[in-house]
Design a protein around this motif. Structure first.
Motif, PDB file in Angstrom:
ATOM      1  N   SER A   1      23.202  64.334  32.385  1.00  0.00           N
ATOM      2  CA  SER A   1      21.802  64.007  32.576  1.00  0.00           C
ATOM      3  C   SER A   1      21.000  65.281  32.789  1.00  0.00           C
ATOM      4  O   SER A   1      21.539  66.342  33.073  1.00  0.00           O
ATOM      5  N   GLN A   2      19.715  65.164  32.722  1.00  0.00           N
ATOM      6  CA  GLN A   2      18.849  66.340  32.877  1.00  0.00           C
ATOM      7  C   GLN A   2      18.879  66.909  34.290  1.00  0.00           C
ATOM      8  O   GLN A   2      18.475  68.042  34.505  1.00  0.00           O
ATOM      9  N   HIS A   3      19.380  66.125  35.264  1.00  0.00           N
ATOM     10  CA  HIS A   3      19.418  66.592  36.645  1.00  0.00           C
ATOM     11  C   HIS A   3      20.793  67.134  37.047  1.00  0.00           C
ATOM     12  O   HIS A   3      20.984  67.538  38.184  1.00  0.00           O
ATOM     13  N   SER A   4      21.747  67.112  36.140  1.00  0.00           N
ATOM     14  CA  SER A   4      23.093  67.596  36.446  1.00  0.00           C
ATOM     15  C   SER A   4      23.122  69.118  36.481  1.00  0.00           C
ATOM     16  O   SER A   4      22.428  69.784  35.710  1.00  0.00           O
ATOM     17  N   SER A   5      23.957  69.636  37.328  1.00  0.00           N
ATOM     18  CA  SER A   5      24.154  71.075  37.378  1.00  0.00           C
ATOM     19  C   SER A   5      24.884  71.529  36.120  1.00  0.00           C
ATOM     20  O   SER A   5      25.742  70.819  35.593  1.00  0.00           O
ATOM     21  N   VAL A   6      24.554  72.701  35.674  1.00  0.00           N
ATOM     22  CA  VAL A   6      25.237  73.296  34.525  1.00  0.00           C
ATOM     23  C   VAL A   6      26.391  74.135  35.053  1.00  0.00           C
ATOM     24  O   VAL A   6      26.217  74.921  35.984  1.00  0.00           O
ATOM     25  N   GLY A   7      27.572  73.957  34.477  1.00  0.00           N
ATOM     26  CA  GLY A   7      28.713  74.764  34.865  1.00  0.00           C
ATOM     27  C   GLY A   7      28.769  76.037  34.041  1.00  0.00           C
ATOM     28  O   GLY A   7      28.303  76.073  32.899  1.00  0.00           O
ATOM     29  N   TYR A   8      29.325  77.085  34.644  1.00  0.00           N
ATOM     30  CA  TYR A   8      29.423  78.377  33.955  1.00  0.00           C
ATOM     31  C   TYR A   8      30.844  78.901  34.016  1.00  0.00           C
ATOM     32  O   TYR A   8      31.550  78.701  34.996  1.00  0.00           O
ATOM     33  N   ARG A   9      31.254  79.581  32.952  1.00  0.00           N
ATOM     34  CA  ARG A   9      32.540  80.266  32.903  1.00  0.00           C
ATOM     35  C   ARG A   9      32.303  81.711  32.518  1.00  0.00           C
ATOM     36  O   ARG A   9      31.414  82.034  31.738  1.00  0.00           O
ATOM     37  N   TRP A  10      33.122  82.596  33.084  1.00  0.00           N
ATOM     38  CA  TRP A  10      33.050  84.027  32.786  1.00  0.00           C
ATOM     39  C   TRP A  10      33.818  84.261  31.493  1.00  0.00           C
ATOM     40  O   TRP A  10      35.039  84.116  31.434  1.00  0.00           O
ATOM     41  N   ILE A  11      33.076  84.595  30.437  1.00  0.00           N
ATOM     42  CA  ILE A  11      33.691  84.786  29.119  1.00  0.00           C
ATOM     43  C   ILE A  11      33.148  86.083  28.526  1.00  0.00           C
ATOM     44  O   ILE A  11      31.935  86.275  28.445  1.00  0.00           O
TER      45      ILE A  11
END
Length: 177
Positions: free
Chosen positions: A1-11
């Motif tokens: 959803s638009q309110h969900s946190s975005v996850g990040y990975r170190w790439i």
């Protein structure tokens, strides 16, 4: 959803945003919930199933979920119903940790102190941040000086000596292969 946190990975030397991760593995929780929803769930467990004056869990359900389901030995922590038992600074805790490729979470309840902690990160490698926060929280609010006294009659642990495997894999379905 638009309110969900975005996850990040170190790439390749930088953080890259990741899409929503779904893990279709039976028994793995892979729950997605807001911090507000988790806070309400935490309150339900600390208040006998009631949140903001509304019963959302039976009191008997919270009592059962806080009770041992499996315990190898009386001197060791138990697996509870949906939670694991642990201790820090001499205090009994129950909780559940979770992690995906871009999110790591720790949910801790201390019913005897009416305290709960929910910490979630959206970056790989953040487990150390959660561990440091949790340890610092307990050291600040619940400092502990251990009383290290040798036992006169230490427990005989020979009955639990053996080889063990993790519970974190399917053992009863086709996924066990």
């Amino acid at each position: 959803s638009q309110h969900s946190s975005v996850g990040y990975r170190w790439i390749n030397g930088e953080f890259e945003a990741q899409g929503f991760e779904f893990v279709p593995l039976a028994s793995a929780g892979t729950m997605s919930a807001s911090a507000i929803a988790m806070t309400r769930f935490m309150k339900a467990h600390l208040q006998g199933g009631i949140v903001d004056g509304t019963r959302i869990l039976k009191d008997a359900t919270t009592v059962q979920m806080h009770s041992p389901l499996f315990k190898v030995h009386d001197s060791l922590n138990a697996w509870l119903y949906g939670f694991s038992q642990s201790s820090i600074n001499g205090l009994n805790m129950l909780g559940h940790t979770g992690g995906l490729s871009s999110f790591i979470t720790n949910f801790v309840l201390m019913p005897d102190q009416n305290v709960g902690i929910f910490v979630s990160t959206n970056t790989t490698g953040a487990g150390e941040v959660i561990d440091d926060f949790t340890t610092s929280f307990f050291d600040h609010y619940f400092p502990f000086e251990p009383d290290i006294t040798p036992l006169e009659n230490p427990s005989d642990l020979t009955s639990i000596v053996g080889d063990y495997v993790t519970f974190r894999h399917p053992v009863t379905s086709l996924l066990k292969f």
